[in-house]
Design an enzyme around this catalytic site. Structure first.
Site, PDB file in Angstrom:
ATOM      1  N   LYS A 172       0.862  -1.191   0.000  1.00  0.00           N
ATOM      2  CA  LYS A 172       0.000   0.000   0.000  1.00  0.00           C
ATOM      3  C   LYS A 172       0.894   1.235   0.000  1.00  0.00           C
ATOM      4  O   LYS A 172       1.773   1.377   0.866  1.00  0.00           O
ATOM      5  CB  LYS A 172      -0.861  -0.035   1.259  1.00  0.00           C
TER       6      LYS A 172
HETATM    7  C1  E4P Z   1      -8.359   1.721   4.053  1.00  0.00           C
HETATM    8  O1  E4P Z   1      -7.513   1.057   3.524  1.00  0.00           O
HETATM    9  C2  E4P Z   1      -8.143   2.503   5.269  1.00  0.00           C
HETATM   10  O2  E4P Z   1      -7.334   1.713   6.114  1.00  0.00           O
HETATM   11  C3  E4P Z   1      -9.408   2.787   6.023  1.00  0.00           C
HETATM   12  O3  E4P Z   1     -10.543   2.378   5.306  1.00  0.00           O
HETATM   13  C4  E4P Z   1      -9.504   4.146   6.607  1.00  0.00           C
HETATM   14  O4  E4P Z   1     -10.721   4.269   7.287  1.00  0.00           O
HETATM   15  P1  E4P Z   1     -11.019   5.460   8.308  1.00  0.00           P
HETATM   16  O5  E4P Z   1     -11.171   6.728   7.515  1.00  0.00           O
HETATM   17  O6  E4P Z   1     -12.287   5.072   8.988  1.00  0.00           O
HETATM   18  O7  E4P Z   1      -9.844   5.526   9.240  1.00  0.00           O
END
Ligand code: E4P
Length: 217
Positions: free
Chosen positions: A83
């Protein structure tokens, strides 16, 4: 629509996996912090639960360092998805890592143009954050829908991984507009089974069954 679990809670991931609710897992530095565990160790354990893509995020800001981190994370298991953030350096790292055959998830996407250049850089997944746009009174779901249209217009194969999914309604809307994947915390996924009329109806059935005095077993 595939379901990814947005968590590093191995017990919760295992529970969902055991009844077919886990097509993959996403993590980020905040999730690793919350787990209180070592990133390499917990990511390895998650990869032993599911064969689906498991996103592990780089933490450097420079492309060369992201590439080195991505290569190290990818050694954990064949289903690791590296990522990278949606920055110019992140896109450079995406191009190199995807060129090496690694799956890459480009994260922190908040616009159609960002999604467009991530696809051109070879992203396997693009992660538009719905909830964080909703938090600032913008329409997160409209972004998912617009990216769907643009990707379909040009036949991009990058999968739309709807992220920052905070509610059952987000999941419904993602499915309606054609997100390829949605990632949500275990509580949101488990909440999909709930409906007030199901609870009410079941309560009545239990009461009426007791009145029959019968048993099945
Ligand atoms: C996705 O890969 C992120 O880890 C995640 O969905 C972020 O979510 P949040 O905005 O609720 O922290």
């Amino acid at each position: 629509m595939k379901f990814f679990v947005d968590s590093a809670d191995v017990d919760a991931i295992r529970e969902l996996h055991d009844f077919g609710m886990v097509d993959g897992v996403t993590t980020n530095p905040s999730i690793i912090l919350k787990s209180g565990r070592d990133i390499m160790e917990v990511t390895r354990e998650i990869c032993s639960i599911t064969d689906g893509p498991v996103s592990a995020e780089v933490v450097s800001l420079k492309a060369d360092e992201m590439i080195a981190e991505g290569r190290k994370l990818a050694e954990i298991a064949p289903n690791i998805t590296v990522k990278v953030p949606l920055t110019w350096d992140g896109l450079k790292a995406c191009k190199v890592l995807s060129g090496e055959g690694k799956m890459v998830n480009v994260t922190l996407c908040f616009s159609v143009n960002q999604a467009l250049i991530a696809a051109k850089a070879g992203a396997t997944f693009i992660s538009p954050f719905i909830g964080r746009l909703d938090d600032i009174n913008l329409d997160g779901m409209e972004l998912i829908s617009d990216i769907r249209q643009v990707y379909d217009n040009y036949g991009f194969e990058t999968q739309i991984l709807a992220a920052s999914v905070r509610s059952a309604n987000h999941v419904t809307q993602c499915a309606l507009v054609g997100a390829d994947v949605m990632t949500a915390p275990p509580s949101v996924i488990k909440g999909l089974a709930s409906h007030v009329l199901t609870d009410k109806g079941l309560d009545q059935f239990v009461k009426d069954w007791a009145k029959t005095g019968q048993k099945i077993l």
